[in-house]
Design an enzyme around this catalytic site. Sequence first.
Site, mmCIF file in Angstrom:
data_model
loop_
_atom_site.group_PDB
_atom_site.id
_atom_site.type_symbol
_atom_site.label_atom_id
_atom_site.label_comp_id
_atom_site.label_asym_id
_atom_site.label_seq_id
_atom_site.Cartn_x
_atom_site.Cartn_y
_atom_site.Cartn_z
ATOM 1 C CE1 TYR A 134 -3.905 2.362 0.440
ATOM 2 C CE2 TYR A 134 -2.553 3.244 2.441
ATOM 3 C CZ TYR A 134 -3.690 3.266 1.493
ATOM 4 O OH TYR A 134 -4.534 4.290 1.733
ATOM 5 C CD GLU A 136 7.787 1.489 -1.326
ATOM 6 O OE1 GLU A 136 7.781 2.917 -2.146
ATOM 7 O OE2 GLU A 136 8.858 1.723 -0.311
ATOM 8 N NE ARG A 200 -2.208 4.620 13.282
ATOM 9 C CZ ARG A 200 -1.035 4.120 13.800
ATOM 10 N NH1 ARG A 200 -0.352 4.773 14.419
ATOM 11 N NH2 ARG A 200 -0.655 2.911 13.361
#
Length: 313
Positions: A134, A136, A200
Site C-alpha cells: 500500500y 509504495e 493516530r
Amino acid sequence: MGSHLCDRFIREGDHVIGMDNLITGDLKNIGHLFPLEQFEFYHHDVSKFIHVPGELDYILHFASPASPIDYLKIPIQTLKVGALGTHNCLGLALEKKATILVASTSEVYGDPDVHPQPEEYWGNVNPVGPRGVYDEAKRFMESITMAYHTFHGVDIRIVRIFNTYGQRMRLNDGRALPAFIGQILRGEDVTIFGDGLQTRSFCFVNDTVEGIYRLLMSDYQLPLNIGNPEEISMLDFAKEVLELSEKKVKIVFKPLPIDDPRQRQPDITKAKQILGWEPMVSRKEGLKIMYDYFKSLSPGEWKKEPKEFMSNR
C-alpha cells in the site's frame, strides 16, 4: 470516502460519474444517488483501460483498498491500482484536458522519525514489508502523477489523507474505530495491538471532503496533508469509545503488526495557509455520530465477517 465526495459534487450542481469495481466497496453507499439525473455509475476496474465519452473537467482517483485487512489480502490488486490504475487515470486526464486529483495517504511517511509529519518529509517505509504494497503503491502514484505534470503538462493535485472516519465505513473493515465499535456492540472485548501507546489523528469525513474540495479548486500542485492534528493514543481512543457506549467490556492487548507506525500526526500548516482549511468537527462530536450510525445497523451487520477474496493460486 467516494460516496461522500459524490454527494458533495452533486450538491455543487455537477454531473458526477462514479466508477468502482466494488472489490471493497458497496453499492448501498450510493444507492440514494441512482435516481438522480446528474449521477451515473460505471462498474469498472480502473487498472484496466478507461473509456468515458464526452467532456470531463475533473478526475478524482481514489481507487484502492485502504484498510490493512484488505490490502494484506489482495496485495497484487493494491499495487496494480496504485500503478496501472493511476497510469490509466492520468492518461484519461491527458486526453480530456482535465484536472486530476489523486488520493495519496499519510502511509507514504511510513513509521515516521519526524513528528508531526510535514509534506517535505520523505518518509521511512519498508518496501518489502507486508504494508509496503500500500505504502509504495501510493508513493509510486505520487511520482507518476508529478511526471505527467512535468512531462505532459497535466493539471494535478495530490492529497495526502490522514486517518478519516465517518458514516458508510464497513463495520468489519479492520480499521480502529469500526473495530472498536463493532466489538462493543457485539459485547466482545476491545482489542488493542501493542501497548496502545502508538498514536493516530482522526479526521471526520465531512472535514476531509471539504479539504479535498478546496484543494481541487485551488492551483496548488504539490502534495498537501489533509487530516486532524489532534493526536491521541490508541489506548485512550478505545477508552473514549467505551465511555461513549457506556458498555462494560474489557480491553485486551495483542502483538503489534509488523511495520505498524508508532506515531501519526499531520502538519497542516500548508492546508491552513493555502486553502484556509482546518478541521471543524471535534472528535467527541464525530465519535457520537459514528457510534449512533453503527448502532442503527442491524445485528446481522454487526456480526458480518470481513470480506474474503478469491486467489488464483
